[in-house]
Design an enzyme around this catalytic site. Structure first.
Site, PDB file in Angstrom:
ATOM      1  N   LYS A  27       2.465   5.965  -7.327  1.00  0.00           N
ATOM      2  CA  LYS A  27       3.037   5.086  -6.289  1.00  0.00           C
ATOM      3  C   LYS A  27       3.934   3.998  -6.876  1.00  0.00           C
ATOM      4  O   LYS A  27       4.920   3.601  -6.261  1.00  0.00           O
ATOM      5  CB  LYS A  27       1.913   4.454  -5.471  1.00  0.00           C
ATOM      6  CG  LYS A  27       0.920   5.453  -4.863  1.00  0.00           C
ATOM      7  CD  LYS A  27       1.591   6.449  -3.947  1.00  0.00           C
ATOM      8  CE  LYS A  27       0.629   7.540  -3.493  1.00  0.00           C
ATOM      9  NZ  LYS A  27       1.312   8.665  -2.837  1.00  0.00           N
TER      10      LYS A  27
ATOM     11  N   GLU B  87       2.014  -6.038  -4.245  1.00  0.00           N
ATOM     12  CA  GLU B  87       3.095  -6.188  -3.265  1.00  0.00           C
ATOM     13  C   GLU B  87       2.782  -7.385  -2.368  1.00  0.00           C
ATOM     14  O   GLU B  87       1.613  -7.713  -2.163  1.00  0.00           O
ATOM     15  CB  GLU B  87       3.202  -4.959  -2.354  1.00  0.00           C
ATOM     16  CG  GLU B  87       3.678  -3.694  -2.971  1.00  0.00           C
ATOM     17  CD  GLU B  87       3.703  -2.546  -1.971  1.00  0.00           C
ATOM     18  OE1 GLU B  87       4.308  -1.509  -2.291  1.00  0.00           O
ATOM     19  OE2 GLU B  87       3.109  -2.659  -0.872  1.00  0.00           O
TER      20      GLU B  87
ATOM     21  N   HIS C 271      -8.004   3.907   7.256  1.00  0.00           N
ATOM     22  CA  HIS C 271      -6.914   4.644   6.594  1.00  0.00           C
ATOM     23  C   HIS C 271      -6.863   6.118   6.960  1.00  0.00           C
ATOM     24  O   HIS C 271      -6.176   6.895   6.320  1.00  0.00           O
ATOM     25  CB  HIS C 271      -6.989   4.480   5.064  1.00  0.00           C
ATOM     26  CG  HIS C 271      -6.989   3.054   4.655  1.00  0.00           C
ATOM     27  ND1 HIS C 271      -5.911   2.224   4.883  1.00  0.00           N
ATOM     28  CD2 HIS C 271      -7.950   2.285   4.111  1.00  0.00           C
ATOM     29  CE1 HIS C 271      -6.215   1.005   4.469  1.00  0.00           C
ATOM     30  NE2 HIS C 271      -7.434   1.020   3.996  1.00  0.00           N
TER      31      HIS C 271
ATOM     32  N   ARG D   9       4.513  16.960   0.859  1.00  0.00           N
ATOM     33  CA  ARG D   9       3.824  18.126   1.463  1.00  0.00           C
ATOM     34  C   ARG D   9       4.104  18.135   2.955  1.00  0.00           C
ATOM     35  O   ARG D   9       4.576  17.128   3.497  1.00  0.00           O
ATOM     36  CB  ARG D   9       2.311  17.988   1.235  1.00  0.00           C
ATOM     37  CG  ARG D   9       1.744  16.801   1.987  1.00  0.00           C
ATOM     38  CD  ARG D   9       0.247  16.608   1.828  1.00  0.00           C
ATOM     39  NE  ARG D   9      -0.221  15.589   2.743  1.00  0.00           N
ATOM     40  CZ  ARG D   9      -0.230  14.283   2.470  1.00  0.00           C
ATOM     41  NH1 ARG D   9       0.204  13.837   1.322  1.00  0.00           N
ATOM     42  NH2 ARG D   9      -0.652  13.402   3.357  1.00  0.00           N
TER      43      ARG D   9
HETATM   44  C1  MV4 Z   1       0.414  -2.237   2.931  1.00  0.00           C
HETATM   45  C2  MV4 Z   1       0.116  -2.982   4.085  1.00  0.00           C
HETATM   46  C3  MV4 Z   1       0.680  -4.262   4.221  1.00  0.00           C
HETATM   47  N1  MV4 Z   1       1.504  -4.751   3.257  1.00  0.00           N
HETATM   48  N2  MV4 Z   1       1.246  -2.740   2.000  1.00  0.00           N
HETATM   49  C4  MV4 Z   1      -2.685   1.338   3.764  1.00  0.00           C
HETATM   50  C5  MV4 Z   1      -3.011   2.495   2.840  1.00  0.00           C
HETATM   51  C6  MV4 Z   1      -1.711   2.826   2.262  1.00  0.00           C
HETATM   52  N3  MV4 Z   1      -1.062   3.822   3.118  1.00  0.00           N
HETATM   53  C7  MV4 Z   1      -0.956   1.530   2.252  1.00  0.00           C
HETATM   54  N4  MV4 Z   1      -1.486   0.756   3.340  1.00  0.00           N
HETATM   55  C8  MV4 Z   1      -0.958  -0.461   3.618  1.00  0.00           C
HETATM   56  N5  MV4 Z   1      -0.109  -1.004   2.734  1.00  0.00           N
HETATM   57  C9  MV4 Z   1       1.777  -3.983   2.171  1.00  0.00           C
HETATM   58  N6  MV4 Z   1       2.601  -4.471   1.244  1.00  0.00           N
HETATM   59  C10 MV4 Z   1      -0.744  -2.416   5.048  1.00  0.00           C
HETATM   60  C11 MV4 Z   1      -1.259  -1.151   4.804  1.00  0.00           C
HETATM   61  C12 MV4 Z   1      -2.145  -0.588   5.799  1.00  0.00           C
HETATM   62  C13 MV4 Z   1      -3.434  -1.079   5.899  1.00  0.00           C
HETATM   63  C14 MV4 Z   1      -3.878  -2.043   5.009  1.00  0.00           C
HETATM   64  C15 MV4 Z   1      -5.160  -2.513   5.130  1.00  0.00           C
HETATM   65  C16 MV4 Z   1      -6.013  -2.023   6.114  1.00  0.00           C
HETATM   66  C17 MV4 Z   1      -5.577  -1.036   6.960  1.00  0.00           C
HETATM   67  C18 MV4 Z   1      -4.292  -0.530   6.865  1.00  0.00           C
HETATM   68  C19 MV4 Z   1      -3.835   0.490   7.705  1.00  0.00           C
HETATM   69  C20 MV4 Z   1      -2.566   0.978   7.566  1.00  0.00           C
HETATM   70  C21 MV4 Z   1      -1.693   0.432   6.600  1.00  0.00           C
END
Ligand code: MV4
Length: 459
Positions: free
Chosen positions: A116, A200, A235, A292
């Site tokens: 990532k 981030e 998630h 994918r």
């Molecule tokens: C984030 C974010 C907010 N700010 N990155 C969730 C898992 C992966 N797909 C990345 N995710 C996130 N990245 C930044 N810079 C919010 C999420 C996020 C999330 C974060 C915490 C709890 C639930 C979440 C659900 C979807 C996305």
């Protein structure tokens, strides 16, 4: 064109690939574990080979056994589906060494986007907007704290070796930073065998909006619009829809062009998805890329009337993509609900078991991609998703009402499912107004009385 394809997967996605092959006149080979002997993909394929015991790591995750089956059946290509070996670069190389076409991207694209932090660097190099944060991974808490202070709290610490929330922590201030940093590294090491993390800026209450792309082997890349996947629980995506109720047409075009630019910069081939975070002001940031076909690909198929799996097979066989970006139109609205064999009353615990009375919804504007049937026993070895219900129509209102109606018809006796939970969401004013961000489920469950989303007396 391929004469025979092996599907290295199970469940609904295996059926989905078999259907695409059937329509292209291509013979199919299913592989199955002992637990899947009675499953539908085994019965629907032209040939079926048992590749081992029930545990995934002894069957669906065994490249040697899958390639052996491919050689016995003398196939030309392997479709990996999603999950399992679909993003395993080593497996792609093993297919190549066995002179079998892997229906998917090249190994280096999988490696580059699977890491990532490297994916972020690739996006930055292509001048694609990324969340402010570290250039790469950070080895010491001191180095990481400096980055955090520079970008400003709150920050999110993420594992470079995997997405989906594992090895991810939010730090709200300097005092809690080192605890969160260490916790993320320990969890990442445990989950992925690689504790490397990056930092981030944390985007508050973002939407998760992803763009579908498709590239052929002649350098052409197109996008097929977006899917809004903000409705997630821990998630795990629960509901996906397209087009996003949040995007304006101009933002859609800007993000689509950005997605194509990034895919072109790595000469991407086959199907892929670029995930963006979008904040409440409409700023979008590249988050990660999935190399994918995804669970929710059917949403894109219904809104564009393009068969993505067939296109994957055609471009893998070397055909030129006969799609121009200007010809790809969003002609419908589609909503997908993932149907899981889980019990909302027991914190969504997976509940495998035997299905009793079963009635699948249908009618105009309803698609159900599922491998289960009345009398089928859901094995405990694999994930709990038993199907995906898609409702589509000329606008979002039609899709919402149609999904509510279809969920009301969907009868699955003998096991608990998430059907009643999803049906309550279809009636929720916040969801119906298109207001869902990634915090939606948490908020919905906090403000909605349990009896609304717990199974009633079977009404
Ligand atoms: C984030 C974010 C907010 N700010 N990155 C969730 C898992 C992966 N797909 C990345 N995710 C996130 N990245 C930044 N810079 C919010 C999420 C996020 C999330 C974060 C915490 C709890 C639930 C979440 C659900 C979807 C996305």
């Amino acid at each position: 064109m391929f004469n025979k394809i092996l599907i290295a997967n199970r469940g609904e996605i295996a059926l989905r690939v078999i259907r695409a092959c059937r329509e292209l006149g291509i013979k199919t080979v299913a592989v199955y574990s002992q637990a899947d002997e009675q499953s539908l993909h085994v019965q629907m394929a032209d040939e079926a080979i048992c590749i081992g015991p029930s545990a995934s790591k002894e069957s669906y995750l065994r490249p040697d056994r899958i390639i052996a089956a491919a050689e016995i059946a003398n196939v030309d290509a392997i479709h990996p589906g999603y999950g399992f070996l679909s993003e395993n670069a080593r497996f792609v190389e093993q297919c190549k060494a066995a002179n079998i076409t892997f229906i998917g991207p090249d190994p280096d694209a999988i490696r580059r986007m699977g890491d990532k932090a490297q994916a972020r660097q690739t996006a930055m190099a292509a001048k694609v907007p990324c969340v402010p944060g570290s250039e790469g991974t950070l080895d010491t808490v001191g180095e990481a704290l400096k980055v955090a202070q520079k970008i400003g709290f709150p920050v999110i610490i993420k594992a470079t070796a995997g997405g989906g929330g594992k090895g991810m922590r939010i730090a709200h201030n300097a005092a809690s930073f080192s605890k969160e940093f260490d916790a993320a590294r320990i969890e990442a090491e445990k989950a992925f065998g690689n504790g490397a993390v990056y930092v981030e800026k944390y985007i508050e209450e973002p939407r998760h909006i992803e763009f579908q792309i498709l590239g052929d082997r002649h350098g052409k890349v197109v996008h097929l619009g977006e899917r809004d996947c903000s409705v997630q629980r821990r998630h795990q995506k629960l509901i996906e829809e397209g087009p996003s109720p949040f995007l304006t047409q101009s933002l859609r075009e800007k993000m689509g062009k950005t997605a194509v630019k990034l895919a072109e910069s790595i000469n991407y081939k086959n199907a892929g998805t670029l995930e963006f975070l979008v904040d409440k002001h409409g700023n979008f940031y590249f988050m990660e890329m999935n190399t994918r076909i995804q669970v929710e690909h059917g949403v894109t198929e219904e809104i564009t009337d393009i068969d993505l799996v067939k296109r994957q097979i055609l471009v893998a066989a070397g055909e030129k993509l006969d799609l121009e970006q200007k010809d790809i139109k969003i002609v419908r609205h589609a909503i997908e609900v993932r149907i899981n064999a889980e019990d909302p009353a027991r914190n969504f615990a997976p509940c495998p078991g035997t299905i009793g009375l079963y009635y699948a919804p249908g009618g105009h504007g309803v698609r159900l991609d599922s491998h289960v049937y009345g009398g089928y026993t859901i094995p405990p070895h694999y994930d709990s998703m038993i199907g995906k219900l898609i409702a589509y129509g000329r606008n979002r209102q039609v899709a919402l009402d149609r999904m509510y109606r279809a969920l009301g018809e969907y009868t699955v006796k003998g096991i608990h499912t998430t059907i009643p939970f999803a049906r309550a969401i279809m009636k929720d004013p916040v969801f119906r107004a298109g207001g869902a961000t990634t915090k939606y489920i948490e908020d919905f469950m906090a403000r909605t009385p349990k009896e609304i989303w717990l199974p009633g007396d079977g009404r």
